[in-house]
Design an enzyme around this catalytic site. Structure first.
Site, mmCIF file in Angstrom:
data_model
loop_
_atom_site.group_PDB
_atom_site.id
_atom_site.type_symbol
_atom_site.label_atom_id
_atom_site.label_comp_id
_atom_site.label_asym_id
_atom_site.label_seq_id
_atom_site.Cartn_x
_atom_site.Cartn_y
_atom_site.Cartn_z
ATOM 1 N N GLY A 276 -6.305 0.411 4.277
ATOM 2 C CA GLY A 276 -6.949 1.506 3.559
ATOM 3 C C GLY A 276 -6.384 1.732 2.170
ATOM 4 C CG ASN B 229 -3.988 -8.439 8.858
ATOM 5 O OD1 ASN B 229 -4.843 -9.144 9.411
ATOM 6 N ND2 ASN B 229 -3.073 -8.946 8.020
ATOM 7 C CE1 TYR C 205 4.386 -9.171 6.421
ATOM 8 C CE2 TYR C 205 4.592 -10.171 4.249
ATOM 9 C CZ TYR C 205 3.951 -9.321 5.104
ATOM 10 O OH TYR C 205 2.865 -8.609 4.672
ATOM 11 C CD GLU D 238 -1.122 -9.715 0.264
ATOM 12 O OE1 GLU D 238 -1.292 -8.691 -0.429
ATOM 13 O OE2 GLU D 238 -0.968 -9.680 1.500
#
Ligand SMILES: *[C@@H]1O[C@H](CO)[C@@H](O)[C@H](O)[C@H]1NC(C)=O
Ligand SMILES: *[C@@H]1O[C@H](CO)[C@@H](O)[C@H](O)[C@H]1NC(C)=O
Ligand SMILES: *[C@@H]1O[C@H](CO)[C@@H](O)[C@H](O)[C@H]1NC(C)=O
Ligand SMILES: CC(=O)N[C@H]1CO[C@H](CO)[C@@H](O)[C@@H]1O
Ligand SMILES: [Zn+2]
Length: 487
Positions: A122, A182, A282, A304
């Protein structure tokens, strides 16, 4: 060798590549914004009430109702190449709107499908703005830009600007239940979270969407870094490590298409080439990316696209310019790269539900259910052995040299003949012919005449049935596919 696999370099694809290659001049000269009818209208001050403290960051971003309006306006303005639908509702009942762009929107075609999903988190709203700009840019430039024309005519592009509208209006990462979407998907390393009913409505909507539409590839848009992330996202031992999926090469290639086409993603100091294996960065579990690849048959990247999660809205046009070629080239790679084709039955000519595998890669690509078209993305410039299998048919394999451009390989499979079937066919050929009848009669007359008579009548009946069935099949699926060439 009895190989009837048809190998066909697609001249159209090659031609299309040549046209796509000229895009640079036309794209840079065409502004993404001057003619963007949406850009001027949908940017108003944020009026939703939940978070007055941070209202300033939302300035210039679309509210959810403005997003809905923008989607619907787009659907009307560009109805010739788009259709609007919803895949479900958020926890708070907001529809999850999708724009589908294609020259035959909403129709099944033997073409690859791509999806973009924005605003999974969000508080990462750049994607939802960019996706609306993308849709409008395609609509405005469809007729004059060869790369966009290639996409509209050869891909079904589905755009979900916001997967998490509730999280957006709450200015937070999770959905209205506070769940990170996610992390909400079934995961190969978390066998206890496979229950679909336990998922969030937004997650279920995505899962149902993949059952409806056979996507070849996709990307979700995030913020907070500048990198193209590819599977696996998780590792078996839960440690941070490079964890390669079977299609590691293919994914590195796709991620590089994005980062190399980007204004400066590939110059990253943190990520070599601007791409990263998810688990190496990660590890996460329950992510959408791995789920798409494993369960959805869809090659998904997690992009990203801005270091700053909520950049000033005035930066959005610049961020779009930085990402424009990446987005277009990624979608176009579904047409310009890889191996494509269809799978047919040799006896009836009808499409078969083919399973396509490539030697050395433990992954199966399924052909589409209507046209049996398959789209197998692969790293260009390499040799591959491609195999098609269908239950009840003999599998076929062929060696190909995949060049930079896409290649078309159609498979025509022969039905598998069981020993029983072979016997029946040879009996038919023998008994139904008239020449050898005398021989058979003489042979049988002496001994156990009645037994043989019964047997012959029975076989003749089977023979009749078999021929009828073959004829019926040929009538029903008689149109032989035009593109087939046997070698
Ligand atoms: C915001 O919420 C307050 C109460 O919390 C209410 O009085 C006000 O009318 C709301 N404003 C808007 C724009 O919804
Ligand atoms: C890319 O460019 C933007 C804007 O100039 C800058 O903020 C960012 O640091 C650059 N990133 C890289 C990896 O060069
Ligand atoms: C191939 O992948 C499946 C999971 O999709 C796995 O169960 C199987 O062991 C793998 N086979 C090989 C040879 O690695
Ligand atoms: C490329 C293009 O169509 N440009 C048009 C954008 O819109 C302005 C008016 O707003 C026209 O003058 C341009 O020709
Ligand atoms: Zn995110």
């Amino acid at each position: 060798m009895n190989i009837v696999v048809s190998l066909l370099f697609s001249f159209f694809l090659r031609h299309a590549v040549a046209r796509g290659g000229q895009r640079c001049t036309s794209l840079t000269s065409a502004s993404g914004f001057e003619n963007d009818s949406y850009a001027g209208s949908a940017r108003h001050l944020f009026v939703e009430n939940q978070s007055h403290a941070r209202i300033d960051v939302a300035r210039g971003y679309m509210t959810n109702s403005e997003l809905e309006k923008a989607v619907k306006e787009f659907g009307q303005r560009c109805s010739h190449i788009s259709t609007i639908y919803s895949i479900g509702k958020s926890v708070n009942g907001f529809p999850l709107w999708v724009i589908e762009i294609s020259d035959k929107p909403g129709k099944e075609e033997p073409e690859p499908a791509f999806k973009f999903v924005g605003n999974v988190h969000g508080d990462e709203p750049v994607g939802r703005e960019l996706l609306l700009i993308l849709a409008n840019w395609i609509c405005d430039n469809y007729m004059r830009d060869p790369l966009v024309k290639l996409i509209v005519e050869n891909v079904h592009l589905h755009i979900l600007p916001s997967m998490n509208p509730d999280g957006f209006s709450l200015r937070r990462r999770g959905n209205a239940n506070g769940i990170d979407l996610n992390r909400d998907f079934p995961d190969q390393f978390l066998p206890w979270n496979d229950d679909e009913d336990a998922r969030q409505p937004e997650t279920k909507a995505i899962m149902g969407w993949l059952r409806e539409i056979h996507f070849t590839a996709s990307a979700s848009l995030h913020g907070g870094a500048l990198v193209a992330n590819y599977p696996w996202d998780g590792t078996q031992d839960k440690r941070r490590n490079y964890y390669a999926c079977p299609d590691d090469g293919t994914f590195r290639f796709l991620a590089s298409v994005y980062s190399q086409s980007h204004y400066n993603m590939s110059l990253s100091k943190e990520f070599e080439g601007g791409i990263t294996n998810g688990a190496f960065w990660y590890p996460i579990y329950g992510g959408m990316q791995d789920w798409n690849y494993i369960y959805g048959g869809c090659f998904e990247l997690t992009l990203e696209i801005s270091d700053n999660k909520w950049p000033n809205a005035e930066e959005l046009p610049t961020i779009w310019e930085y990402n424009k070629m990446s987005v277009l080239n990624l979608v176009a790679s579904l047409v310009k790269k890889g191996v494509h084709g269809r799978v047919f039955s040799s006896d009836s000519g009808r499409p078969l539900p083919g399973l396509i595998t490539v030697k050395g890669i433990n992954y199966t690509v399924k052909a589409g259910s209507v046209f049996s078209d398959y789209h197998r993305l692969l790293v260009p410039g390499e040799r591959y052995e491609v195999m098609a299998a269908v239950p009840g048919y003999k599998s076929k394999a062929t060696n190909i040299w995949l060049e930079e451009e896409a290649m078309t390989v159609d498979f025509i499979l022969d039905p598998e003949i069981t020993s029983e079937g072979t016997l029946l066919r040879s009996m038919c050929d023998c008994n139904c012919g008239s020449k050898s009848r005398l021989f058979w009669e003489e042979y049988f007359l002496g001994v156990h005449f009645e037994v043989y008579l019964v047997l012959i009548v029975f076989l003749a009946f089977l023979c009749f049935l078999l021929r009828r069935r073959i004829k019926f099949n040929l009538l029903k699926h008689g149109q032989s596919p035009k593109r087939l060439v046997s070698i």
